[in-house]
Design a protein around this motif. Structure first.
Motif, short mmCIF file in Angstrom:
data_model
loop_
_atom_site.label_atom_id
_atom_site.label_comp_id
_atom_site.label_asym_id
_atom_site.label_seq_id
_atom_site.Cartn_x
_atom_site.Cartn_y
_atom_site.Cartn_z
N SER A 5 0.85 -1.18 0.00
CA SER A 5 0.00 0.00 0.00
C SER A 5 0.89 1.24 0.00
N GLN A 6 0.55 2.21 -0.84
CA GLN A 6 1.36 3.42 -0.94
C GLN A 6 0.49 4.66 -0.78
N GLU A 7 1.02 5.66 -0.12
CA GLU A 7 0.34 6.94 0.05
C GLU A 7 1.21 8.05 -0.52
N VAL A 8 0.61 8.84 -1.42
CA VAL A 8 1.35 9.93 -2.05
C VAL A 8 0.54 11.22 -1.90
N ALA A 9 1.19 12.26 -1.42
CA ALA A 9 0.50 13.55 -1.27
C ALA A 9 0.25 14.16 -2.65
N GLN A 19 4.59 3.26 -9.08
CA GLN A 19 5.13 1.97 -9.50
C GLN A 19 4.76 0.93 -8.45
N MET A 20 4.03 -0.11 -8.90
CA MET A 20 3.57 -1.14 -7.98
C MET A 20 4.77 -1.95 -7.46
N ALA A 21 4.73 -2.26 -6.17
CA ALA A 21 5.81 -3.03 -5.55
C ALA A 21 5.21 -4.23 -4.83
N GLU A 22 5.83 -5.39 -5.03
CA GLU A 22 5.32 -6.60 -4.38
C GLU A 22 5.58 -6.54 -2.88
N GLU A 23 4.66 -7.15 -2.14
CA GLU A 23 4.79 -7.22 -0.69
C GLU A 23 4.81 -8.69 -0.27
N THR A 24 5.79 -9.06 0.56
CA THR A 24 5.85 -10.41 1.09
C THR A 24 5.01 -10.46 2.36
#
Length: 371
Positions: A5-9, A19-24
Protein backbone atom coordinates in the motif's frame (compact mmCIF):
# COMPACT_ATOMS: atom_id res chain seq x y z
CA UNK A 1 1.40 -12.47 -1.68
CA UNK A 2 0.13 -9.00 -2.62
CA UNK A 3 1.18 -5.43 -3.37
CA UNK A 4 2.39 -2.78 -0.96
CA UNK A 5 0.00 0.00 0.00
CA UNK A 6 1.36 3.42 -0.94
CA UNK A 7 0.34 6.94 0.05
CA UNK A 8 1.35 9.93 -2.05
CA UNK A 9 0.50 13.55 -1.27
CA UNK A 10 -1.32 15.10 -4.22
CA UNK A 11 -0.64 18.74 -3.49
CA UNK A 12 -0.60 20.73 -6.72
CA UNK A 13 0.40 17.78 -8.89
CA UNK A 14 -1.71 17.26 -11.99
CA UNK A 15 -0.20 13.89 -12.75
CA UNK A 16 0.95 11.18 -10.35
CA UNK A 17 3.06 8.20 -11.42
CA UNK A 18 3.09 5.13 -9.18
CA UNK A 19 5.13 1.97 -9.50
CA UNK A 20 3.57 -1.14 -7.98
CA UNK A 21 5.81 -3.03 -5.55
CA UNK A 22 5.32 -6.60 -4.38
CA UNK A 23 4.79 -7.22 -0.69
CA UNK A 24 5.85 -10.41 1.09
CA UNK A 25 3.05 -11.31 3.45
CA UNK A 26 4.26 -12.43 6.88
CA UNK A 27 3.33 -15.84 8.20
CA UNK A 28 1.09 -14.20 10.76
CA UNK A 29 -1.15 -12.89 7.96
CA UNK A 30 -1.69 -16.04 5.94
CA UNK A 31 -3.61 -19.23 6.55
CA UNK A 32 -2.93 -22.60 4.93
CA UNK A 33 -6.10 -24.07 3.45
CA UNK A 34 -4.87 -27.26 1.81
CA UNK A 35 -4.61 -26.01 -1.76
CA UNK A 36 -2.53 -22.93 -1.01
CA UNK A 37 -2.62 -20.03 1.42
CA UNK A 38 -4.76 -16.93 1.61
CA UNK A 39 -5.03 -13.81 3.69
CA UNK A 40 -7.36 -14.01 6.65
CA UNK A 41 -9.42 -11.16 5.21
CA UNK A 42 -10.12 -13.22 2.06
CA UNK A 43 -10.98 -16.41 3.90
CA UNK A 44 -14.56 -17.70 3.89
CA UNK A 45 -14.20 -21.16 5.49
CA UNK A 46 -14.00 -22.02 9.17
CA UNK A 47 -10.26 -22.10 9.88
CA UNK A 48 -8.34 -21.51 13.09
CA UNK A 49 -4.71 -20.47 12.95
CA UNK A 50 -2.28 -20.90 15.84
CA UNK A 51 1.20 -19.37 15.86
CA UNK A 52 3.71 -21.28 17.95
CA UNK A 53 5.42 -18.01 18.87
CA UNK A 54 2.57 -17.46 21.32
CA UNK A 55 3.12 -20.79 23.05
CA UNK A 56 6.92 -21.10 23.01
CA UNK A 57 7.22 -19.82 26.59
CA UNK A 58 4.86 -22.55 27.79
CA UNK A 59 6.55 -25.88 28.63
CA UNK A 60 4.49 -27.95 26.19
CA UNK A 61 5.28 -31.65 26.18
CA UNK A 62 3.63 -32.26 22.79
CA UNK A 63 2.07 -30.39 19.88
CA UNK A 64 -1.55 -31.03 20.86
CA UNK A 65 -0.97 -29.63 24.33
CA UNK A 66 0.08 -26.32 22.74
CA UNK A 67 -3.32 -26.16 20.99
CA UNK A 68 -5.37 -26.49 24.17
CA UNK A 69 -7.44 -23.38 24.73
CA UNK A 70 -6.27 -21.89 21.42
CA UNK A 71 -8.81 -23.38 18.99
CA UNK A 72 -12.57 -23.24 19.46
CA UNK A 73 -14.19 -26.63 18.89
CA UNK A 74 -11.00 -28.62 19.47
CA UNK A 75 -11.53 -31.13 22.27
CA UNK A 76 -8.37 -32.50 23.87
CA UNK A 77 -8.22 -35.24 26.49
CA UNK A 78 -4.79 -35.66 28.01
CA UNK A 79 -3.40 -38.80 29.58
CA UNK A 80 -1.59 -39.18 32.87
CA UNK A 81 0.90 -41.63 31.34
CA UNK A 82 4.23 -40.17 30.18
CA UNK A 83 4.52 -39.94 26.40
CA UNK A 84 1.02 -41.20 25.70
CA UNK A 85 -0.76 -39.46 22.82
CA UNK A 86 -3.60 -37.17 23.88
CA UNK A 87 -6.93 -37.92 22.22
CA UNK A 88 -8.45 -35.02 20.35
CA UNK A 89 -11.36 -34.32 18.07
CA UNK A 90 -12.82 -31.42 16.11
CA UNK A 91 -16.51 -30.58 16.39
CA UNK A 92 -17.08 -33.43 18.85
CA UNK A 93 -17.56 -37.17 18.30
CA UNK A 94 -18.88 -37.93 14.81
CA UNK A 95 -18.94 -41.73 14.86
CA UNK A 96 -19.49 -44.50 17.40
CA UNK A 97 -17.62 -47.24 15.55
CA UNK A 98 -15.25 -45.48 13.15
CA UNK A 99 -12.36 -43.21 14.10
CA UNK A 100 -12.80 -39.59 15.12
CA UNK A 101 -9.20 -38.52 14.66
CA UNK A 102 -8.68 -35.51 12.37
CA UNK A 103 -6.51 -35.81 9.29
CA UNK A 104 -2.94 -34.59 9.82
CA UNK A 105 -1.05 -32.83 7.02
CA UNK A 106 2.61 -31.90 7.55
CA UNK A 107 4.22 -29.54 5.03
CA UNK A 108 1.62 -30.44 2.42
CA UNK A 109 1.94 -34.24 2.87
CA UNK A 110 -0.68 -36.40 4.61
CA UNK A 111 0.93 -37.87 7.72
CA UNK A 112 -0.34 -41.18 9.09
CA UNK A 113 1.61 -40.98 12.35
CA UNK A 114 0.88 -38.86 15.40
CA UNK A 115 1.74 -35.30 16.29
CA UNK A 116 3.64 -36.71 19.26
CA UNK A 117 6.43 -37.48 16.76
CA UNK A 118 7.23 -33.77 16.41
CA UNK A 119 8.84 -31.19 18.62
CA UNK A 120 6.53 -28.23 19.21
CA UNK A 121 9.46 -25.79 18.78
CA UNK A 122 10.01 -26.96 15.17
CA UNK A 123 6.53 -25.87 14.08
CA UNK A 124 5.90 -22.43 12.58
CA UNK A 125 2.11 -22.52 12.57
CA UNK A 126 -0.86 -24.87 12.80
CA UNK A 127 -4.07 -24.39 10.85
CA UNK A 128 -7.20 -26.27 11.83
CA UNK A 129 -9.83 -26.73 9.10
CA UNK A 130 -13.15 -27.33 10.82
CA UNK A 131 -15.88 -27.08 8.20
CA UNK A 132 -16.97 -29.26 5.26
CA UNK A 133 -14.93 -27.26 2.73
CA UNK A 134 -11.88 -29.35 3.71
CA UNK A 135 -13.38 -32.33 1.87
CA UNK A 136 -12.94 -30.44 -1.42
CA UNK A 137 -9.19 -31.04 -1.06
CA UNK A 138 -8.76 -34.15 1.08
CA UNK A 139 -11.99 -36.04 0.44
CA UNK A 140 -13.66 -38.30 2.99
CA UNK A 141 -10.52 -38.58 5.11
CA UNK A 142 -11.13 -35.01 6.21
CA UNK A 143 -14.62 -35.68 7.57
CA UNK A 144 -13.28 -35.26 11.11
CA UNK A 145 -11.44 -32.05 10.26
CA UNK A 146 -7.90 -31.34 9.14
CA UNK A 147 -4.84 -30.18 11.07
CA UNK A 148 -2.25 -28.59 8.77
CA UNK A 149 1.24 -28.26 10.23
CA UNK A 150 3.82 -25.92 8.72
CA UNK A 151 7.37 -26.42 9.97
CA UNK A 152 9.97 -23.70 10.33
CA UNK A 153 12.46 -22.40 7.79
CA UNK A 154 15.23 -19.83 8.01
CA UNK A 155 14.24 -16.16 8.31
CA UNK A 156 17.50 -14.24 8.60
CA UNK A 157 20.58 -14.06 6.40
CA UNK A 158 22.63 -14.17 9.58
CA UNK A 159 22.62 -17.66 11.14
CA UNK A 160 20.42 -17.82 14.23
CA UNK A 161 21.15 -20.32 17.00
CA UNK A 162 18.45 -21.01 19.59
CA UNK A 163 18.67 -23.17 22.70
CA UNK A 164 15.58 -23.88 24.75
CA UNK A 165 15.22 -26.00 27.86
CA UNK A 166 12.86 -26.50 30.76
CA UNK A 167 12.50 -28.79 33.74
CA UNK A 168 9.42 -29.57 35.77
CA UNK A 169 8.19 -31.70 38.65
CA UNK A 170 4.86 -33.54 38.82
CA UNK A 171 3.18 -35.21 41.75
CA UNK A 172 -0.25 -36.68 42.52
CA UNK A 173 -2.93 -34.09 43.19
CA UNK A 174 -5.18 -36.47 45.12
CA UNK A 175 -4.70 -39.92 46.56
CA UNK A 176 -7.46 -42.25 47.68
CA UNK A 177 -7.00 -42.74 51.43
CA UNK A 178 -5.75 -46.22 52.36
CA UNK A 179 -6.14 -48.00 55.68
CA UNK A 180 -3.45 -47.99 58.32
CA UNK A 181 -2.89 -50.97 60.64
CA UNK A 182 -5.76 -50.39 63.13
CA UNK A 183 -8.13 -49.41 60.32
CA UNK A 184 -7.32 -52.58 58.40
CA UNK A 185 -7.99 -54.76 61.45
CA UNK A 186 -11.32 -53.02 62.01
CA UNK A 187 -12.27 -53.63 58.39
CA UNK A 188 -11.66 -57.36 58.79
CA UNK A 189 -13.76 -57.53 61.97
CA UNK A 190 -16.57 -55.50 60.39
CA UNK A 191 -16.59 -57.71 57.31
CA UNK A 192 -16.70 -60.96 59.31
CA UNK A 193 -19.48 -59.59 61.47
CA UNK A 194 -21.48 -58.50 58.41
CA UNK A 195 -21.34 -61.96 56.84
CA UNK A 196 -22.11 -63.80 60.08
CA UNK A 197 -18.62 -65.08 60.90
CA UNK A 198 -16.81 -64.95 64.22
CA UNK A 199 -15.36 -61.46 64.80
CA UNK A 200 -13.60 -61.54 68.16
CA UNK A 201 -10.88 -58.83 68.44
CA UNK A 202 -8.96 -61.10 70.80
CA UNK A 203 -8.62 -63.67 68.03
CA UNK A 204 -7.65 -61.20 65.30
CA UNK A 205 -4.44 -63.10 64.55
CA UNK A 206 -6.58 -66.05 63.46
CA UNK A 207 -8.15 -63.91 60.75
CA UNK A 208 -4.85 -62.80 59.22
CA UNK A 209 -2.58 -64.61 56.78
CA UNK A 210 0.73 -66.05 57.95
CA UNK A 211 2.71 -63.04 56.66
CA UNK A 212 0.22 -60.54 58.04
CA UNK A 213 0.14 -62.22 61.44
CA UNK A 214 3.94 -62.19 61.69
CA UNK A 215 4.15 -58.49 60.84
CA UNK A 216 1.21 -57.70 63.15
CA UNK A 217 2.87 -59.39 66.13
CA UNK A 218 6.17 -57.60 65.42
CA UNK A 219 4.48 -54.22 64.97
CA UNK A 220 5.59 -53.80 61.33
CA UNK A 221 3.36 -51.90 58.92
CA UNK A 222 3.93 -50.56 55.43
CA UNK A 223 2.54 -47.59 53.49
CA UNK A 224 2.38 -48.82 49.89
CA UNK A 225 2.06 -45.28 48.52
CA UNK A 226 5.53 -44.48 49.87
CA UNK A 227 6.96 -47.49 48.02
CA UNK A 228 5.23 -46.92 44.68
CA UNK A 229 4.82 -43.17 44.19
CA UNK A 230 7.46 -40.51 43.64
CA UNK A 231 7.92 -37.07 42.14
CA UNK A 232 8.05 -37.22 38.35
CA UNK A 233 10.79 -35.15 36.67
CA UNK A 234 10.28 -33.72 33.18
CA UNK A 235 13.24 -32.44 31.14
CA UNK A 236 13.45 -30.93 27.65
CA UNK A 237 16.50 -29.68 25.73
CA UNK A 238 16.18 -28.24 22.23
CA UNK A 239 18.80 -26.72 19.90
CA UNK A 240 18.18 -25.32 16.43
CA UNK A 241 20.13 -23.43 13.77
CA UNK A 242 18.50 -21.55 10.91
CA UNK A 243 19.34 -19.03 8.23
CA UNK A 244 19.01 -18.14 4.59
CA UNK A 245 20.80 -16.52 1.68
CA UNK A 246 19.68 -15.33 -1.73
CA UNK A 247 19.39 -18.91 -2.96
CA UNK A 248 19.48 -21.21 0.08
CA UNK A 249 17.21 -21.56 3.11
CA UNK A 250 17.83 -24.01 5.95
CA UNK A 251 16.59 -25.06 9.37
CA UNK A 252 18.24 -27.73 11.55
CA UNK A 253 17.17 -28.83 15.01
CA UNK A 254 17.58 -31.57 17.60
CA UNK A 255 15.53 -32.16 20.75
CA UNK A 256 15.84 -34.54 23.69
CA UNK A 257 12.81 -34.99 25.94
CA UNK A 258 12.45 -37.15 29.03
CA UNK A 259 9.39 -37.53 31.22
CA UNK A 260 8.98 -39.59 34.38
CA UNK A 261 5.59 -40.48 35.80
CA UNK A 262 4.60 -40.39 39.46
CA UNK A 263 4.48 -44.20 39.54
CA UNK A 264 7.74 -46.10 39.79
CA UNK A 265 9.22 -47.34 36.47
CA UNK A 266 6.82 -45.22 34.41
CA UNK A 267 8.90 -43.11 32.01
CA UNK A 268 9.25 -41.93 28.42
CA UNK A 269 12.15 -40.67 26.30
CA UNK A 270 12.08 -39.02 22.88
CA UNK A 271 14.77 -37.83 20.48
CA UNK A 272 13.72 -35.77 17.47
CA UNK A 273 15.82 -34.46 14.59
CA UNK A 274 14.58 -32.00 11.98
CA UNK A 275 16.24 -30.79 8.75
CA UNK A 276 14.62 -28.45 6.21
CA UNK A 277 16.49 -27.24 3.10
CA UNK A 278 15.44 -25.16 0.14
CA UNK A 279 17.65 -24.10 -2.76
CA UNK A 280 16.82 -21.79 -5.65
CA UNK A 281 18.77 -23.39 -8.48
CA UNK A 282 17.67 -20.85 -11.10
CA UNK A 283 15.34 -17.87 -11.13
CA UNK A 284 12.52 -20.16 -12.17
CA UNK A 285 13.32 -23.49 -10.42
CA UNK A 286 13.49 -24.25 -6.68
CA UNK A 287 13.96 -27.61 -4.98
CA UNK A 288 13.22 -28.38 -1.31
CA UNK A 289 13.95 -31.23 1.09
CA UNK A 290 12.21 -31.65 4.45
CA UNK A 291 12.95 -34.53 6.83
CA UNK A 292 11.89 -35.38 10.37
CA UNK A 293 13.12 -38.27 12.49
CA UNK A 294 11.92 -39.32 15.93
CA UNK A 295 12.92 -42.13 18.26
CA UNK A 296 10.68 -42.86 21.24
CA UNK A 297 11.35 -45.18 24.16
CA UNK A 298 8.35 -46.53 26.09
CA UNK A 299 10.29 -49.45 27.61
CA UNK A 300 9.43 -50.76 31.05
CA UNK A 301 6.26 -51.78 32.87
CA UNK A 302 5.05 -49.32 35.52
CA UNK A 303 4.28 -50.43 39.05
CA UNK A 304 0.75 -51.56 39.80
CA UNK A 305 -1.41 -49.90 42.41
CA UNK A 306 -3.80 -52.05 44.44
CA UNK A 307 -5.86 -50.26 47.07
CA UNK A 308 -6.71 -53.52 48.85
CA UNK A 309 -3.15 -54.31 49.91
CA UNK A 310 -2.69 -54.95 53.59
CA UNK A 311 -0.51 -52.60 55.65
CA UNK A 312 0.72 -55.80 57.33
CA UNK A 313 1.90 -57.27 54.02
CA UNK A 314 5.51 -58.36 53.49
CA UNK A 315 7.57 -56.20 51.12
CA UNK A 316 10.78 -58.25 50.77
CA UNK A 317 11.29 -61.94 50.18
CA UNK A 318 15.03 -61.42 50.66
CA UNK A 319 15.99 -57.81 51.33
CA UNK A 320 19.72 -58.54 51.09
CA UNK A 321 19.26 -59.79 47.52
CA UNK A 322 16.62 -57.19 46.68
CA UNK A 323 13.97 -59.85 45.98
CA UNK A 324 10.33 -58.84 46.31
CA UNK A 325 7.77 -61.14 47.92
CA UNK A 326 5.46 -61.92 45.01
CA UNK A 327 2.32 -62.23 47.18
CA UNK A 328 2.73 -59.83 50.14
CA UNK A 329 -0.48 -61.08 51.79
CA UNK A 330 -0.04 -64.76 50.79
CA UNK A 331 -3.01 -64.17 48.50
CA UNK A 332 -2.51 -64.92 44.75
CA UNK A 333 -5.07 -62.24 43.90
CA UNK A 334 -2.76 -59.51 45.21
CA UNK A 335 0.65 -59.41 43.52
CA UNK A 336 3.47 -57.20 44.73
CA UNK A 337 3.00 -53.74 43.11
CA UNK A 338 6.60 -53.68 41.89
CA UNK A 339 6.65 -57.25 40.60
CA UNK A 340 5.91 -56.25 36.99
CA UNK A 341 8.79 -53.75 37.02
CA UNK A 342 11.12 -56.75 36.88
CA UNK A 343 9.85 -57.66 33.42
CA UNK A 344 12.38 -56.96 30.65
CA UNK A 345 10.07 -54.95 28.42
CA UNK A 346 11.44 -53.18 25.34
CA UNK A 347 9.15 -50.80 23.47
CA UNK A 348 11.10 -48.67 20.98
CA UNK A 349 9.33 -46.73 18.24
CA UNK A 350 10.86 -44.76 15.40
CA UNK A 351 9.42 -42.69 12.60
CA UNK A 352 10.97 -41.00 9.58
CA UNK A 353 9.23 -38.49 7.35
CA UNK A 354 10.96 -37.21 4.23
CA UNK A 355 9.58 -35.09 1.42
CA UNK A 356 11.24 -33.74 -1.70
CA UNK A 357 9.43 -31.06 -3.66
CA UNK A 358 10.21 -28.67 -6.48
CA UNK A 359 8.66 -25.46 -7.71
CA UNK A 360 8.78 -24.46 -11.34
CA UNK A 361 7.87 -20.94 -12.38
CA UNK A 362 7.21 -21.27 -16.11
CA UNK A 363 9.41 -18.52 -17.59
CA UNK A 364 7.26 -17.71 -20.62
CA UNK A 365 3.90 -17.67 -18.77
CA UNK A 366 3.89 -15.13 -15.99
CA UNK A 367 2.18 -16.34 -12.80
CA UNK A 368 2.04 -20.03 -13.81
CA UNK A 369 3.65 -22.37 -11.27
CA UNK A 370 3.89 -26.16 -11.12
CA UNK A 371 4.88 -28.29 -8.12
Amino acid sequence: VGMKSQEVAVGTKAKIDLQMAEETVGIEEVVAIGYGSVKKSDLTGTVANVKTEKTMDIPNTNVIQSLQGQVAGLNVTTSSRPGEDPTFSIRGINSLSAGNKPLIVVDGIIYNGTLNDFNANDIESIDVLKDASASAVYGLRSSNGVIIVTTKMGKSEKPIINFNSFCGVSNPTYLIPILDGPGYLKKILDFRSAVGLESDPAKIDNYLSVSEDENYKNGRTINWYDKILKNGITQNYSLNVSGKSNKTNYYLSGTYYKQEGVVDNDHYKRLTLKANFSNKITDWYTISLKTAFSSMNYSGVPAGLYYGLSPYGTYWEDEAKGTYKKYPMDDPYFTHPLWNTLIDNKDMRTSLLGTVSSELNVPFIKGLKTF
